[in-house]
Design an enzyme around this catalytic site. Structure first.
Site, PDB file in Angstrom:
ATOM      1  N   GLY A  92      46.248 -21.937  23.682  1.00  0.00           N
ATOM      2  CA  GLY A  92      47.584 -21.597  23.204  1.00  0.00           C
ATOM      3  C   GLY A  92      47.677 -21.333  21.715  1.00  0.00           C
TER       4      GLY A  92
ATOM      5  CB  SER B 273      38.812 -19.513  24.830  1.00  0.00           C
ATOM      6  OG  SER B 273      37.886 -19.175  23.827  1.00  0.00           O
TER       7      SER B 273
ATOM      8  CD  GLU C 163      39.357 -16.489  17.705  1.00  0.00           C
ATOM      9  OE1 GLU C 163      38.315 -15.871  17.943  1.00  0.00           O
ATOM     10  OE2 GLU C 163      39.937 -17.172  18.545  1.00  0.00           O
TER      11      GLU C 163
ATOM     12  CB  THR D 292      46.835 -16.095  20.221  1.00  0.00           C
ATOM     13  OG1 THR D 292      45.469 -16.090  19.802  1.00  0.00           O
ATOM     14  CG2 THR D 292      47.469 -14.759  19.874  1.00  0.00           C
TER      15      THR D 292
END
Length: 623
Positions: free
Chosen positions: A393, A390, A518, A395
């Site tokens: 980068g 998480s 996701e 997204t």
């Protein structure tokens, strides 16, 4: 291709570029109003009506003067009475027309201003909304334009008629008795000595009041849009305290404004009473000396009233004008922002070409680099999974593909052409995007599936898209079917239902490039199986980019990109990365829930695990 934003033209307005003018003064306000192209013929007609109404009103004291000086029942004739009645009727009609036309002009100006501002807000790039809170932006469109509307539609009418009445009355008074008029005018500089500083103070108070109103709107938007989170967290007291602070701040600014207004009104009353006392006293002396008749003194007092009444309206106008200047400053700030390049660029004729990143880097203006020198290639019709911890980068990479942001360095190409060369509308029309949140708009299921379509969608197309997304299963069970209201942000539907509607929307767009962020991470196992089946239908024949933690998607991907802290540290198939990339193997073990005691699992074992997960989710025991 240059990425300089092109001015946006709106029907009936000039391009949305404000001429260079200092902000926060009357010039910037007038420049903004001129750009709305107010109807000049209507304005001239309204002013003529105002002049006619005021001119007729200026005649009435002269009638009164003649009546007082030579009043007797014998002197009254039907002609005189008819003339007086006609005068009142003409004044009433002219005044009514003038007020209506000026209000109409004001409403048109503000409607065009709001139209420009709304179009501008829709054309502003995502970085603008990263920097500005939604509530503040809403306040600019509603509260600040409301201040301008109030000035133009309400106070400007009284200002024009008041100015004409004051000038006309002074001219007539100079004709009647220039000495008394000179005495009366001597009081006006005394009033200005107090009123001008108060006007400046009102400007600063109004500016602060508008800022606080924007902050309060932001708080309301934030809290009420997430009211379920507030209640689930027992945060009502906390949010009440935040709201109370904002309300008290607005109250304090309101008190400051009230204090200034409390000084302005009595000062105006004092000046007017002083004028009345001077005129009555000095006029009485001149009547007793024979220099002035009783009728002329009565006319003088009536004209004084025609000066006194508009003076209060003119003062109110200037107070409101100071508010409007402050509001204009913030409106101009938005209109001065750079837009996305809506015009220019070539059309995307062939999207089934390799999509590639070349030394791609990105950083927010005031932050650390998010992506660093990424280079990879996505073949047409293949599935590429982007995985990693998480905050690495992933997204942001998708946002660069959709041109929500511009790379700090490097480029993204489709075939041999930089994607920045394409028309923004044409480029984004190639994409279908399904995110974890699956945002929906308030409206019906049909509205949401057809959202963004530029053509009429037939019922057959709608049903086919819903069937491929496995959304028809639950839609048929709803009382109103496709006309069922989904509620604000789709709150009446479950997460799996929202996802399937989002997939149906993407299917209806028939995109050439598909991005899944996701898309199943927040679903329960049963919903996940159905959504995965829908996604398989959606991915067929399309270039697909996937951000996923789910085993089946990663295993089946033609290519996997592993990104750590913005750096591409591995690329290859699932098998290749399991052998060569230590962190990916750990990632697969933990996040993909591989039952691996430490030894490497082959592809068959991984696929068996995926089938077992899917079977368990569907209530079927694994063989």
């Amino acid at each position: 291709m240059s990425t300089t934003p092109q001015p946006t033209s709106i029907q009936g307005t000039e391009p949305s570029v404000i001429p260079a003018a200092p902000k926060g003064n009357w010039r910037s306000f007038l420049a903004l109003i001129r750009q709305t192209n107010p109807p000049i013929p209507m304005l001239i007609t309204a002013l003529i009506m105002s002049i006619a109404s005021t001119g007729v009103g200026l005649i009435i004291p002269l009638f009164t003067k003649n009546l007082v000086d030579g009043f007797s029942l014998d002197s009254l004739s039907f002609g005189q009475i008819a003339l007086i009645a006609a005068t009142f009727i003409i004044q009433t009609v002219a005044s009514g027309l003038s007020i209506y036309l000026l209000n109409r002009i004001g409403q048109q100006v503000v409607a065009k201003l709001r139209d420009r501002l709304w179009r501008k807000l829709l054309d502003l790039p995502i970085p603008y909304y990263d920097k500005h809170r939604t509530g503040e932006t809403i306040s600019r469109l509603t509260n600040d334009t409301g201040v301008v509307k109030s000035l133009i539609a309400e106070h400007m009418t009284n200002f024009f008629t008041g100015i004409i009445a004051v000038i006309g009355s002074v001219v007539v008074l100079l004709y009647l008795d220039w000495q008394m008029t000179a005495v009366m005018l001597g009081v006006i500089p005394l009033a200005a000595l107090f009123l001008v500083p108060l006007g400046r103070q009102m400007f600063h108070i109004s500016k602060g009041l508008q800022e606080e109103t924007a902050s309060f709107t932001t708080l309301l938007t934030q809290v009420l849009s997430e009211i379920r989170l507030v209640k689930a967290s027992n945060a009502e007291s906390r949010e009440y305290d935040s709201g109370k602070q904002a309300i008290n701040s607005l109250f304090r600014f309101g008190l400051k404004e009230a204090k200034v207004q409390a000084m302005i009104a009595p000062l105006m009353f004092l000046v007017m009473m002083l004028l009345l006392v001077v005129i009555v006293g000095y006029g009485g002396m001149r009547v007793s000396s024979g220099a002035l008749t009783a009728g002329e003194l009565v006319a003088f007092i009536l004209y004084l009233i025609q000066i006194v009444m508009p003076m209060g309206q003119i003062t109110t106008f200037f107070t409101q004008f100071q508010k409007a200047i402050g509001a204009t400053e913030r409106i101009i700030d938005i209109l001065d922002e750079k837009e996305e390049p809506q015009a220019g660029g070539v059309e995307v004729e062939q999207a089934q070409l390799p999509l590639a990143a070349h030394n791609l880097s990105f950083a927010y203006p005031s932050g650390e680099p998010i992506l660093k020198q990424l280079s990879f290639r996505v073949e047409p019709g293949t599935v590429t999974a982007v995985v990693g911890p998480s905050g690495s980068g992933k997204t942001t990479l998708f946002s660069l593909f959709e041109r929500f942001y511009t790379p700090t360095s490097g480029q993204i190409t489709l075939g041999n052409r930089d994607i920045q060369d394409y028309s923004l509308h044409s480029w984004r029309s190639q994409f279908g995007y399904v995110s974890q949140e699956s945002p929906l708009i308030a409206g019906t299921i049909r509205d949401n599936i057809c959202y963004g379509m530029s053509r009429e969608v037939t019922d057959e197309e709608l049903r086919r898209a819903a069937e491929m997304a496995y959304a028809d299963i639950f839609i048929r069970e709803l009382p109103n079917g496709y006309l069922t209201e989904v509620g604000e942000r789709g709150i009446k539907l479950s997460g799996g239902q929202r996802q399937r509607i989002a997939i149906a929307r993407a299917l209806l767009r028939n995109p050439r490039i598909l991005m899944l962020d996701e898309a199943t991470s927040s679903l329960d196992s049963k919903s996940e199986v159905v959504v995965q089946q829908a996604l398989q239908n959606l991915m067929q024949g399309r270039t697909t980019l996937v951000i996923a933690h789910r085993l089946s998607t990663v295993v089946d991907a033609d290519q996997i990109l592993f990104v750590e802290k913005g750096v591409l540290t591995g690329a290859g198939t699932h098998e290749e990365l399991l052998q060569t990339h230590k962190l990916y193997r750990e990632f697969a073990t933990q996040q993909l829930r591989l039952q691996e005691p430490g030894a490497f699992l082959g592809e068959d074992s991984l696929r068996d695990g995926a089938q077992a997960d899917a079977g368990a989710a569907a209530g079927v025991s694994a063989p």
